[in-house]
Design a protein around this motif. Structure first.
Motif, short mmCIF file in Angstrom:
data_model
loop_
_atom_site.label_atom_id
_atom_site.label_comp_id
_atom_site.label_asym_id
_atom_site.label_seq_id
_atom_site.Cartn_x
_atom_site.Cartn_y
_atom_site.Cartn_z
N LEU A 99 -4.21 9.05 -0.34
CA LEU A 99 -4.53 7.66 -0.07
C LEU A 99 -5.64 7.19 -1.02
CD1 LEU A 99 -3.16 8.74 2.56
CD2 LEU A 99 -4.62 7.16 3.83
N PRO A 100 -5.40 6.19 -1.82
CA PRO A 100 -6.47 5.65 -2.69
C PRO A 100 -7.54 4.95 -1.86
CG PRO A 100 -4.28 4.96 -3.43
CD PRO A 100 -4.12 5.53 -2.07
N VAL A 101 -8.78 5.09 -2.28
CA VAL A 101 -9.91 4.48 -1.59
C VAL A 101 -10.81 3.81 -2.63
CG1 VAL A 101 -11.92 4.90 -0.14
CG2 VAL A 101 -9.83 6.22 0.23
N ILE A 102 -11.35 2.63 -2.29
CA ILE A 102 -12.28 1.94 -3.18
C ILE A 102 -13.59 1.71 -2.45
CG2 ILE A 102 -10.48 0.83 -4.56
CD1 ILE A 102 -10.89 -1.69 -2.94
N ALA A 103 -14.61 1.43 -3.21
CA ALA A 103 -15.95 1.21 -2.63
C ALA A 103 -15.97 -0.08 -1.82
CB ALA A 103 -16.99 1.15 -3.74
N THR A 106 -11.03 -0.11 1.67
CA THR A 106 -12.49 0.04 1.50
C THR A 106 -13.14 0.77 2.66
OG1 THR A 106 -13.08 -2.03 2.62
CG2 THR A 106 -12.49 -2.17 0.28
N THR A 107 -12.39 0.99 3.75
CA THR A 107 -13.03 1.47 4.98
C THR A 107 -12.54 2.85 5.43
OG1 THR A 107 -11.37 0.32 6.31
CG2 THR A 107 -13.40 -0.87 5.81
N LEU A 108 -11.63 3.45 4.71
CA LEU A 108 -11.02 4.70 5.19
C LEU A 108 -12.06 5.79 5.42
CD1 LEU A 108 -7.78 4.81 3.02
CD2 LEU A 108 -7.97 4.30 5.45
N ILE A 109 -12.98 5.96 4.49
CA ILE A 109 -13.98 7.03 4.61
C ILE A 109 -14.92 6.76 5.77
CG2 ILE A 109 -15.91 8.14 3.45
CD1 ILE A 109 -14.45 7.79 0.83
N ALA A 110 -15.34 5.52 5.93
CA ALA A 110 -16.24 5.18 7.03
C ALA A 110 -15.58 5.45 8.38
CB ALA A 110 -16.66 3.72 6.93
N HIS A 111 -14.30 5.11 8.51
CA HIS A 111 -13.59 5.35 9.76
C HIS A 111 -13.42 6.84 10.01
CE1 HIS A 111 -11.70 1.11 9.15
NE2 HIS A 111 -12.93 1.04 9.64
N LEU A 112 -13.12 7.59 8.94
CA LEU A 112 -12.98 9.03 9.09
C LEU A 112 -14.28 9.66 9.59
CD1 LEU A 112 -11.37 11.66 8.63
CD2 LEU A 112 -12.20 11.65 6.28
N ASN A 113 -15.38 9.23 9.04
CA ASN A 113 -16.68 9.76 9.47
C ASN A 113 -16.98 9.41 10.92
OD1 ASN A 113 -17.16 10.91 6.95
ND2 ASN A 113 -18.22 9.10 6.17
N ALA A 114 -16.64 8.18 11.31
CA ALA A 114 -16.91 7.76 12.69
C ALA A 114 -16.09 8.58 13.68
CB ALA A 114 -16.60 6.27 12.84
N LEU A 115 -14.82 8.81 13.36
CA LEU A 115 -13.97 9.60 14.24
C LEU A 115 -14.44 11.06 14.30
CD1 LEU A 115 -10.47 8.16 13.25
CD2 LEU A 115 -11.72 7.76 15.38
N HIS A 116 -14.85 11.58 13.15
CA HIS A 116 -15.33 12.96 13.12
C HIS A 116 -16.60 13.11 13.96
CE1 HIS A 116 -17.32 16.56 11.49
NE2 HIS A 116 -16.08 17.00 11.29
N LYS A 117 -17.46 12.15 13.89
CA LYS A 117 -18.70 12.18 14.66
C LYS A 117 -18.40 12.14 16.16
CE LYS A 117 -23.07 9.71 15.29
NZ LYS A 117 -23.88 8.54 14.85
N ARG A 174 0.82 -1.21 0.00
CA ARG A 174 0.00 0.00 0.00
C ARG A 174 0.86 1.27 0.00
NH1 ARG A 174 -3.75 -0.03 4.86
NH2 ARG A 174 -5.08 1.35 3.63
N PRO A 175 1.56 1.54 -1.07
CA PRO A 175 2.26 2.83 -1.15
C PRO A 175 1.26 3.97 -1.30
CG PRO A 175 2.43 1.67 -3.23
CD PRO A 175 1.76 0.72 -2.28
N VAL A 176 1.66 5.15 -0.89
CA VAL A 176 0.85 6.36 -1.06
C VAL A 176 1.74 7.47 -1.57
CG1 VAL A 176 -0.79 5.73 0.76
CG2 VAL A 176 1.23 7.08 1.34
#
Length: 1200
Positions: free
Chosen positions: A244-248, A289-300, A213-215
């Protein structure tokens, strides 16, 4: 976006400067004080800049230091009385390490510019492997493939499109296809950014060191013109923008990526072949596949919990100060655990008693999170962040399916992704070990542990681990990694090495250690590289370090027991496979028959036994990793030979007659004590015999030897006999005289009577009496050589000595003569030391020694080190022992006390180097809790020198009120204990400021040399820390080694320098000794020579020498007293010569500055007074004359 920072450079340690004389040292001290005052005005702005530089990983910047309001201005931070009440300083720390959003305006602009670049990227049609690599190569970008693909095996295309779903096919989750396409996608973006001059510093980096997982990283570039780019992101320290690449989440069938599935099949594998699962491969893909979901959870959570952000920042400080953030347990995982502890899942499954509330402060959140990490059993109870706290209802995602594949399991809210997939057993062990240690610090109410928790950096292996193994390189023949199935899930050999070795050592020697830690095995160059360069190859040539924190209760055992013969055959087979030929079936005294390993590669001494576990670890690594023994360095026993006589050469002494342990001396003392108590015919009964000698409290550099042991060799050199100091207590009596001469005469009668009774009742014992001086109560004693060969020097303690000495002191004070009073004060201190303090200290130190088995060896090494640098005469034995005890009884910030003398020695060097002795007392508790808060306040009050409290306390200390009030000598080092709150009892005679500064310089240089030697794997360098420079002295005295009765202790012992007997028969060699040589066996000529020099020259000189058989003495002149030019006066304590009358010279004042008249011109004296200058040649000649027969030469640094 993810913030980052530039790599900070290690602080450069200057070499220890030479000291030429007193003036140079004092000038250095004055200069440093002036520089500190000049820097105070700039410090606040410097600290702010440091914080900005370090804010990204929440590391503590070097300029963040605790301040004491009593010694500094009001603008300093207030001291913390207890971390429980330290909200102010915690808030200050968070404020300083957090990102200052007032300085991030250009970051927003950079992000907008970055989005514009990404939006402008055009789709690229499908290309085969060769076409794709050639396209990007022409644009100056290398695709970051973690494994170079086989072009002939790739039957799919590479493209760049949005949305990303159109890029992938159904089976792209297998055989690295997803990761290859991901790398191509990143390379296209990197090529687009490279064309934009606004972004000049672009590179690739591994996300959490995952090779798959290079970025992309856009870093600050201070050299870039501010008007044309965004090189100055975030202010002076800069930041990093990571792409960071993200996929559905539904891009691939998730059940196919379960931890028990295999998705990486080697080429030409039969279709029906059963391959092992690839849990780490699967997790790498799922994490995208989970980066956005985790970001939202932490922000909340941050929005609903006011202290959440601060708790995350504080947690990152704690992690990074311990090197955990770079080892797999990232700040992200810390944040997710807090999220779990605040969630309903935690409350539902009741797997822990730790529950966080949204109303908690950041301190409470951090403390409880550390509590959870310390006590939770991750092996048996995986964490599930699902709404109900339990695994989802799917057979591929059960708790067992996760725990059987990973060392640590923290499954996210989907129930499918293990967030801790790349936390190996080594990191988990380290995390929980540190958490348990920190939890203990949190629980220490009333103690200031903030520094230990958050400000001390513990990332260096030196001083942290008891034993350190260094594997020079991972061999190509590493059999466990050569298996194709292993490489499917571990693309990095180094990462697999850490995984493999940790599990191996845990299976074999877990009970012997508290922690097994394989260091960060990925060199920085393999984690970060330019976009123009190919993916760095796995570096298996760099060294790997394995640190062991020992369990002192089991680490020193000779036998490692395995399963019993009647147990499960698989367990026996595994034990034999681990240990190989070392394993054997043995029967023990309790009747058990078990597989066991007997480790016989030790000399049986405590110093040898401490190396057993490290030797076992080296054997296991060599056996299972196919490493040769010479490629594994072992750190922990490098200094053992320095504690042996005759340079450690056993050929030079009759080993059978000498002992390597203290136990024989202690047994001899017990026999002596019993015999003395059993004597009949003494007017008063003996109630107790008190051991006062360092050799009887396990603290002498060399093990005490019987007086006859090993001396009947062909060597004619005298060997000084050890006399062990003891006190004999009689029953109390009111008939003792009330004058010192009468008490001394009465003692003499008792000594004679005891000698007669010993001769009559103890066959083989020899007793001799030394007559006491009528005024000095420390003189006079009874020497008793027991049949065992051990000799004891016994003094009688009647109970009236201190009372009479204090009475004499008060009488001296009434004379008004300072000299008389000073001499009486010195005599009082000596009496108090001999008859009270030494015995009390010995008892306390012995008790601590029984708790910490390596305290003894550490003390001996420190004494050896100080002696080797000619500084031991300026320290009392007791002061050194108290100082060393500090690192054992109060070992914070380290998580455990030293279980190896090598580590203890390093920590003492660090203490000597870093402790501010002039600004803070060193408080030592022999027993935990014996110094109360009130007592600590009293110690600090006395140290600050407040007269109103000081007078009362001094009157009460040691019953020597008059002595303490009148002694005006400045004490440089304060070692406070429960028995000595003034802290100056053991240090009032030294060290001086010049010696203390020298010690700090040498400690710093020695620490750095050891650190560099461990890093380089060169243990030949460590001997240098016991070699002292000799070019800084005014005079250097060379001694005749054949006259040195302690030369057998010399650190550079050379047998060829000594005269030999002409007879070849060992039993006749003793007759070749002349009377002088026999006399020297009871006499230390160097010690007496130094005494004569001090008597002759007084305070005009200081003398430095190795008390352990050193053959040189260094002399420094006190330039305040021995001035280049001064008027003649009577009683000068050094040789001088008159200045010829025709010479006209300015007069030099006491401060060394030439006097001037009102006009600013030099004032001249026209020889109205006779002027004198030191006669350096005559001084040297006098030094040599006083040592006639012992001194061979005296060299001087003066040119006359």
């Amino acid at each position: 976006m993810k913030h980052g920072r530039d790599e900070d450079e290690d602080e450069q340690d200057d070499e220890s400067p030479e000291f030429d004389n007193y003036d140079d040292i004092e000038e250095d001290v004055e200069d440093s004080e002036e520089e500190e005052e000049d820097n105070n005005e700039q410090e606040h702005s410097k600290r702010r800049q440091d914080f900005i530089k370090y804010f990204v990983k929440s590391e503590v910047p070097p300029s963040f230091k605790r301040r004491n309001p009593e010694t500094e201005g009001n603008n300093r931070l207030v001291p913390v009385e207890s971390v429980q009440t330290s909200g102010a300083i915690i808030d200050e720390l968070i404020k300083e390490v957090a990102l200052d959003y007032n300085k991030t305006g250009n970051i927003d602009k950079a992000l907008h510019a970055l989005k514009a670049v990404l939006d402008s990227c055009k789709d690229i049609k499908e290309l085969d492997f060769k076409q794709a690599t050639l396209l990007l190569k022409k644009q100056g970008v290398a695709i970051p493939f973690h494994q170079k693909p086989d072009p002939n095996a790739i039957n799919y295309k590479f493209a760049f499109k949005t949305p990303e779903k159109s890029l992938f096919q159904e089976k792209d989750h297998v055989n690295n296809r997803y990761f290859y396409k991901r790398s191509y996608y990143l390379a296209v973006i990197a090529a687009a950014l490279r064309k934009n001059p606004q972004f000049s510093n672009i590179s690739f980096e591994l996300l959490n060191k995952d090779p798959r997982r290079p970025v992309i990283v856009i870093s600050s570039d201070p050299s870039q013109d501010k008007s044309t780019g965004y090189g100055h992101l975030g202010g002076p320290g800069g930041v990093k923008i990571r792409i960071l690449p993200v996929i559905a989440p539904d891009l691939f069938a998730v059940h196919k990526l379960a931890p028990g599935r295999n998705n990486n099949r080697p080429a030409e594998t039969p279709a029906d072949a059963v391959l092992p699962p690839t849990p780490r491969y699967n997790s790498s893909l799922l994490m995208d596949t989970t980066l956005i979901a985790h970001l939202n959870a932490l922000h909340k959570q941050a929005a609903s919990t006011a202290a959440f952000k601060d708790a995350v920042i504080l947690g990152k400080v704690w992690l990074n100060q311990r090197g955990l953030g770079d080892s797999g347990f990232t700040g992200f995982l810390w944040s997710m655990i807090i999220l779990y502890l605040m969630g309903n899942g935690n409350k539902n499954n009741k797997s822990t008693n730790v529950f966080l509330r949204e109303t908690f402060s950041s301190y409470q959140i951090v403390k409880l999170t550390i509590d959870f990490l310390a006590n939770h059993n991750f092996a048996e109870e995986p964490l599930f962040m699902t709404p109900d706290g339990f695994p989802i209802a799917h057979p591929d995602f059960t708790a067992k399916s996760f725990s059987s594949q990973f060392d640590m399991v923290i499954v996210d809210a989907t129930g499918r992704v293990n967030l801790a997939a790349f936390v190996n057993a080594s990191t988990l062990n380290h995390l929980q070990f540190e958490a348990r240690s920190s939890l203990n610090l949190f629980k220490e109410l009333g103690s200031d542990r903030f520094d230990a928790l958050f400000l001390k950096n513990l990332t260096e292996p030196i001083g942290y681990y008891d034993l350190i193994l260094r594997v020079d390189k991972i061999p190509a023949s590493f059999a466990a990694y050569k298996k194709a199935s292993t490489q499917l899930d571990f693309p990095s050999k180094r990462q697999f090495f850490a995984h493999f070795v940790t599990r191996l050592l845990k299976l074999a020697i877990k009970s012997r250690t508290h922690l097994i830690r394989v260091s960060d095995v990925s060199p920085p160059s393999s984690n970060h590289w330019k976009i123009t360069e190919s993916f760095p190859e796995d570096d298996d040539t760099s060294a790997v370090y394995i640190g062991l924190v020992l369990n002192p209760e089991t680490a020193f055992e000779l036998v490692e027991q395995g399963p019993a013969s009647g147990e499960d055959g698989k367990l026996v087979e595994n034990f034999r496979r681990i240990w190989g030929t070392r394993s054997s079936l043995r029967r023990f005294n309790d009747g058990s028959i078990v597989e066991s390993v007997v480790w016989d590669e030790t000399d049986g001494t405590p110093e040898g036994k401490v190396l057993i576990t490290g030797q076992m670890a080296r054997y296991l690594i060599c056996r299972h990793v196919s490493v040769s023994d010479v490629d594994v360095s072992f750190w922990g026993g490098q200094f053992v030979e320095l504690l042996k006589e005759f340079g450690g050469d056993e050929k030079l002494v009759d080993v059978e007659k000498r002992t390597g342990t203290f136990s024989e001396a202690v047994e001899a003392f017990n026999a002596f004590s019993k015999a003395i108590k059993g004597l009949e015919g003494i007017p008063l009964d003996v109630t107790n015999v008190v051991a006062c000698d360092a050799g009887l409290r396990y603290a002498s550099v060399f093990v005490p030897q019987p007086s006859f042991a090993g001396t009947e060799t062909v060597r004619l050199t005298p060997i000084l006999k050890d006399h062990l100091e003891v006190l004999i207590d009689f029953e109390s009596s009111n008939k003792w005289p009330d004058t010192i001469p009468a008490v001394q005469n009465m003692k003499l009668a008792f000594y004679i009577k005891l000698a007669e009774l010993i001769a009559a009742n103890m066959p083989g014992a020899l007793a001799t009496v030394t007559k006491p001086d009528n005024l000095d109560m420390t003189t006079g004693y009874l020497n008793v050589r027991m049949p065992s060969g051990y000799s004891f020097r016994a003094r009688l303690r009647t109970g009236v000595e201190i009372t009479l000495a204090n009475k004499s002191l008060k009488m001296a004070a009434g004379t008004g003569d300072y000299g008389i009073h000073q001499a009486a004060a010195t005599r009082f201190h000596n009496v108090d030391r001999v008859y009270r303090a030494v015995g009390s200290h010995s008892h306390r130190f012995q008790n601590v020694h029984y708790r910490f088995t390596q305290l003894s060896t550490t003390v001996r090494l420190v004494k050896r080190w100080l002696a080797a640098h000619w500084l031991a005469p300026h320290f009392s034995d007791e002061a050194i022992e108290i100082l060393v005890t500090k690192v054992f009884v109060e070992f914070a910030p380290y998580p455990s006390p030293p279980a190896c003398a090598f580590t203890g020695f390093i920590r003492v060097l660090e203490l000597l180097w870093k402790w501010d002795f002039e600004g803070e007392p060193l408080v030592v508790e022999f027993e935990k809790g014996e110094i109360t808060t009130e007592k600590r306040t009293q110690i600090n009050t006395l140290f600050r020198g407040k007269p109103e409290e000081n007078e009362e306390e001094q009157e009460d200390q040691h019953t020597n009120g008059e002595a303490q009030k009148e002694v005006k000598k400045k004490v440089v080092v304060c070692l406070a204990t429960v028995d000595d709150v003034t802290g100056n009892f053991w240090t009032q005679n030294g060290p001086s400021l010049i010696v203390l500064k020298r010690v700090k310089q040498l400690a710093k240089a020695s620490f750095k040399l050891l650190k560099d030697a461990i890093t380089a794997g060169d243990d030949a360098e460590v001997a240098k820390i016991f070699v002292t420079p000799t070019n800084g002295y005014d005079y250097l005295i060379e001694l005749d080694v054949s006259k040195l009765s302690k030369y057998h202790h010399n650190i550079a012992y050379d047998d060829s320098l000594l005269p030999k007997s002409k007879t070849k028969f060992k039993n006749l060699a003793a007759f070749d000794k002349n009377p002088l040589q026999r006399f020297l066996e009871e006499f230390n000529p160097v010690q007496n020579y130094i005494h004569d020099l001090q008597h002759a020259f007084g305070d005009t000189m200081s003398f430095f020498y190795d008390v352990n058989g050193g053959s040189q003495i260094g002399v420094l002149l006190n330039k305040k007293l021995v001035v280049p030019l001064q008027p003649f006066k009577v009683n000068l304590q050094y040789s001088f010569k008159f200045v010829p009358e025709e010479e006209d010279a300015p007069v030099e004042t006491k401060k060394g500055k030439k006097e001037k008249d009102d006009g600013g011109k030099k004032k001249k004296e026209k020889k109205k007074k006779a002027m004198v200058v030191p006669d350096y040649a005559a001084i040297g000649a006098e030094i040599e004359r006083l040592g006639l027969g012992l001194v061979t030469s005296v060299s001087s640094s003066f040119n006359e």
